[in-house]
Write a protein that holds these residues in place. Structure first.
Motif, PDB file in Angstrom:
ATOM      1  N   LEU A  79     -40.533   0.160 -12.717  1.00  0.00           N
ATOM      2  CA  LEU A  79     -40.575   0.327 -11.298  1.00  0.00           C
ATOM      3  C   LEU A  79     -40.705   1.503 -10.717  1.00  0.00           C
ATOM      4  O   LEU A  79     -41.470   1.914 -10.064  1.00  0.00           O
ATOM      5  CB  LEU A  79     -39.638  -0.701 -10.527  1.00  0.00           C
ATOM      6  CG  LEU A  79     -39.658  -0.679  -9.120  1.00  0.00           C
ATOM      7  CD1 LEU A  79     -40.841  -1.329  -8.601  1.00  0.00           C
ATOM      8  CD2 LEU A  79     -38.157  -1.021  -8.432  1.00  0.00           C
ATOM      9  N   VAL A  80     -39.572   2.424 -10.951  1.00  0.00           N
ATOM     10  CA  VAL A  80     -39.587   3.885 -10.702  1.00  0.00           C
ATOM     11  C   VAL A  80     -40.621   4.379 -11.064  1.00  0.00           C
ATOM     12  O   VAL A  80     -41.552   5.402 -10.364  1.00  0.00           O
ATOM     13  CB  VAL A  80     -38.326   4.425 -11.221  1.00  0.00           C
ATOM     14  CG1 VAL A  80     -38.309   5.968 -10.909  1.00  0.00           C
ATOM     15  CG2 VAL A  80     -37.118   4.060 -10.460  1.00  0.00           C
ATOM     16  N   GLU A  86     -47.600   6.830  -7.938  1.00  0.00           N
ATOM     17  CA  GLU A  86     -48.512   6.634  -6.658  1.00  0.00           C
ATOM     18  C   GLU A  86     -48.140   7.854  -5.858  1.00  0.00           C
ATOM     19  O   GLU A  86     -48.873   8.428  -5.156  1.00  0.00           O
ATOM     20  CB  GLU A  86     -47.629   5.282  -5.807  1.00  0.00           C
ATOM     21  CG  GLU A  86     -48.591   4.155  -6.243  1.00  0.00           C
ATOM     22  CD  GLU A  86     -49.840   4.087  -5.978  1.00  0.00           C
ATOM     23  OE1 GLU A  86     -50.596   4.556  -4.823  1.00  0.00           O
ATOM     24  OE2 GLU A  86     -50.636   3.914  -7.048  1.00  0.00           O
ATOM     25  N   VAL A  87     -46.633   8.129  -5.990  1.00  0.00           N
ATOM     26  CA  VAL A  87     -46.256   9.457  -5.260  1.00  0.00           C
ATOM     27  C   VAL A  87     -47.102  10.795  -5.493  1.00  0.00           C
ATOM     28  O   VAL A  87     -47.554  11.528  -4.878  1.00  0.00           O
ATOM     29  CB  VAL A  87     -44.839   9.491  -5.316  1.00  0.00           C
ATOM     30  CG1 VAL A  87     -44.250  11.140  -4.891  1.00  0.00           C
ATOM     31  CG2 VAL A  87     -43.921   8.528  -4.385  1.00  0.00           C
ATOM     32  N   TYR A 130     -51.846   9.636   4.134  1.00  0.00           N
ATOM     33  CA  TYR A 130     -51.134   9.867   2.762  1.00  0.00           C
ATOM     34  C   TYR A 130     -49.800  10.221   2.989  1.00  0.00           C
ATOM     35  O   TYR A 130     -48.909   9.992   2.482  1.00  0.00           O
ATOM     36  CB  TYR A 130     -52.153  10.624   1.919  1.00  0.00           C
ATOM     37  CG  TYR A 130     -52.822  10.252   1.165  1.00  0.00           C
ATOM     38  CD1 TYR A 130     -52.825   9.049   0.213  1.00  0.00           C
ATOM     39  CD2 TYR A 130     -54.426  10.286   1.388  1.00  0.00           C
ATOM     40  CE1 TYR A 130     -53.737   8.333  -0.528  1.00  0.00           C
ATOM     41  CE2 TYR A 130     -55.562   9.635   0.479  1.00  0.00           C
ATOM     42  CZ  TYR A 130     -55.340   8.625  -0.382  1.00  0.00           C
ATOM     43  OH  TYR A 130     -56.163   8.066  -0.805  1.00  0.00           O
ATOM     44  N   ALA A 131     -49.559  11.079   4.037  1.00  0.00           N
ATOM     45  CA  ALA A 131     -48.352  11.767   4.424  1.00  0.00           C
ATOM     46  C   ALA A 131     -47.344  10.767   4.793  1.00  0.00           C
ATOM     47  O   ALA A 131     -46.145  10.812   4.509  1.00  0.00           O
ATOM     48  CB  ALA A 131     -48.327  12.717   5.544  1.00  0.00           C
ATOM     49  N   ARG A 132     -47.820   9.816   5.506  1.00  0.00           N
ATOM     50  CA  ARG A 132     -46.799   8.463   6.076  1.00  0.00           C
ATOM     51  C   ARG A 132     -46.340   7.758   4.700  1.00  0.00           C
ATOM     52  O   ARG A 132     -45.270   7.386   4.500  1.00  0.00           O
ATOM     53  CB  ARG A 132     -47.594   7.808   6.985  1.00  0.00           C
ATOM     54  CG  ARG A 132     -47.739   8.266   8.163  1.00  0.00           C
ATOM     55  CD  ARG A 132     -48.348   7.569   9.374  1.00  0.00           C
ATOM     56  NE  ARG A 132     -48.795   8.144  10.556  1.00  0.00           N
ATOM     57  CZ  ARG A 132     -49.002   7.545  11.672  1.00  0.00           C
ATOM     58  NH1 ARG A 132     -49.204   6.309  11.588  1.00  0.00           N
ATOM     59  NH2 ARG A 132     -49.195   8.523  12.645  1.00  0.00           N
ATOM     60  N   SER A 133     -47.394   7.352   3.916  1.00  0.00           N
ATOM     61  CA  SER A 133     -46.981   6.672   2.608  1.00  0.00           C
ATOM     62  C   SER A 133     -46.414   7.479   1.690  1.00  0.00           C
ATOM     63  O   SER A 133     -45.173   6.828   1.036  1.00  0.00           O
ATOM     64  CB  SER A 133     -48.310   5.987   1.939  1.00  0.00           C
ATOM     65  OG  SER A 133     -48.876   6.975   1.757  1.00  0.00           O
ATOM     66  N   ASN A 137     -42.492   6.295   0.428  1.00  0.00           N
ATOM     67  CA  ASN A 137     -42.222   6.155  -1.056  1.00  0.00           C
ATOM     68  C   ASN A 137     -41.233   7.050  -1.517  1.00  0.00           C
ATOM     69  O   ASN A 137     -40.465   6.705  -2.481  1.00  0.00           O
ATOM     70  CB  ASN A 137     -43.772   6.325  -1.903  1.00  0.00           C
ATOM     71  CG  ASN A 137     -44.628   5.273  -1.712  1.00  0.00           C
ATOM     72  OD1 ASN A 137     -44.162   4.026  -1.518  1.00  0.00           O
ATOM     73  ND2 ASN A 137     -45.776   5.369  -1.908  1.00  0.00           N
ATOM     74  N   MET A 138     -41.330   8.183  -1.150  1.00  0.00           N
ATOM     75  CA  MET A 138     -40.025   9.272  -1.471  1.00  0.00           C
ATOM     76  C   MET A 138     -38.841   8.783  -0.933  1.00  0.00           C
ATOM     77  O   MET A 138     -37.797   8.816  -1.911  1.00  0.00           O
ATOM     78  CB  MET A 138     -40.358  10.544  -0.919  1.00  0.00           C
ATOM     79  CG  MET A 138     -41.509  11.297  -1.447  1.00  0.00           C
ATOM     80  SD  MET A 138     -41.204  11.564  -3.471  1.00  0.00           S
ATOM     81  CE  MET A 138     -39.840  12.914  -3.266  1.00  0.00           C
ATOM     82  N   LYS A 139     -38.696   8.007   0.124  1.00  0.00           N
ATOM     83  CA  LYS A 139     -37.409   7.361   0.447  1.00  0.00           C
ATOM     84  C   LYS A 139     -36.958   6.367  -0.602  1.00  0.00           C
ATOM     85  O   LYS A 139     -35.750   6.460  -0.834  1.00  0.00           O
ATOM     86  CB  LYS A 139     -37.495   6.831   2.047  1.00  0.00           C
ATOM     87  CG  LYS A 139     -37.693   7.821   2.975  1.00  0.00           C
ATOM     88  CD  LYS A 139     -37.472   7.346   4.423  1.00  0.00           C
ATOM     89  CE  LYS A 139     -37.548   8.358   5.429  1.00  0.00           C
ATOM     90  NZ  LYS A 139     -37.881   7.545   6.795  1.00  0.00           N
ATOM     91  N   GLN A 140     -37.934   5.531  -1.065  1.00  0.00           N
ATOM     92  CA  GLN A 140     -37.729   4.303  -1.900  1.00  0.00           C
ATOM     93  C   GLN A 140     -37.220   5.253  -3.268  1.00  0.00           C
ATOM     94  O   GLN A 140     -35.971   4.711  -3.951  1.00  0.00           O
ATOM     95  CB  GLN A 140     -38.881   3.889  -2.449  1.00  0.00           C
ATOM     96  CG  GLN A 140     -39.248   2.726  -1.422  1.00  0.00           C
ATOM     97  CD  GLN A 140     -40.282   2.089  -1.855  1.00  0.00           C
ATOM     98  OE1 GLN A 140     -41.075   2.291  -2.518  1.00  0.00           O
ATOM     99  NE2 GLN A 140     -40.620   0.831  -0.925  1.00  0.00           N
ATOM    100  N   LEU A 141     -37.941   6.319  -3.554  1.00  0.00           N
ATOM    101  CA  LEU A 141     -37.492   6.845  -4.877  1.00  0.00           C
ATOM    102  C   LEU A 141     -35.970   7.689  -4.845  1.00  0.00           C
ATOM    103  O   LEU A 141     -35.283   7.721  -5.819  1.00  0.00           O
ATOM    104  CB  LEU A 141     -38.518   8.068  -5.190  1.00  0.00           C
ATOM    105  CG  LEU A 141     -39.658   7.389  -5.925  1.00  0.00           C
ATOM    106  CD1 LEU A 141     -40.649   8.691  -6.016  1.00  0.00           C
ATOM    107  CD2 LEU A 141     -39.466   6.664  -7.127  1.00  0.00           C
TER     108      LEU A 141
END
Length: 163
Positions: A79-80, A86-87, A130-133, A137-141
């Motif tokens: 998952l990571v 994507e990031v 792209y900056a928003r997503s 995604n970085m917060k999830q990581l």
């Protein structure tokens, strides 16, 4: 108050002279710049298509992947790695959009028949999207980062705590 003199865009990238000015420099743009006491630095232009390549995406992927080497659960690791992929793409796409904004500016002039109007450069919207997503995604990581290894307690500290 001192008046600031505007510089012609052709002479904007100007550097102090490094060698003696000689004759025969007036014929070219570079020569005219040398006659004024310096020389023009070459403009660095990167093609946005050259930025958005698998090689650059792979570099970003490897940079981020190093931080997640401590994950032992295989399903979590898979998952990571999908999120990291994507990031990495989003970061490289943001670099390409940023380069396009630098080259073409934030606004473009559009002609529609006899009308001219100024609208936002499409690269600005792309960068914003792209900056928003990327941030989400970085917060999830960050939440999935493995906990730091506990420091091994030294033998002396163990003896002190046994009392």
């Amino acid at each position: 108050m001192q008046k600031i003199r505007s510089i012609s865009p052709r002479y904007a990238l100007f550097r102090a002279p490094t060698k003696n000015r000689g004759s025969g420099f007036k014929k070219t743009l570079q020569g005219r710049a040398r006659m004024k006491g310096g020389y023009i630095l070459p403009e660095i232009k990167k093609d946005t298509a050259a930025i958005l390549t698998d090689k650059n995406i792979g570099k970003e992927f490897r940079k981020i992947k190093k931080m997640f080497a401590g994950i032992e659960d295989e399903s979590k690791k898979e998952l990571v790695f999908k999120i990291i992929e994507e990031v990495a793409f989003q970061k490289v796409a943001m670099k390409a959009a940023r380069q396009e904004m630098i080259e073409n500016g934030l606004q473009t002039e559009t002609k529609n028949a006899s009308q001219k109007f100024i609208k936002e450069n499409p690269a600005v919207a792309t960068y914003d999207r792209y900056a928003r997503s990327y941030t989400s995604n970085m917060k999830q990581l960050i939440e999935l980062l493995p906990p730091k290894e506990k420091k091994t307690v030294s033998r002396l500290a163990e003896l002190r705590d046994d009392d």
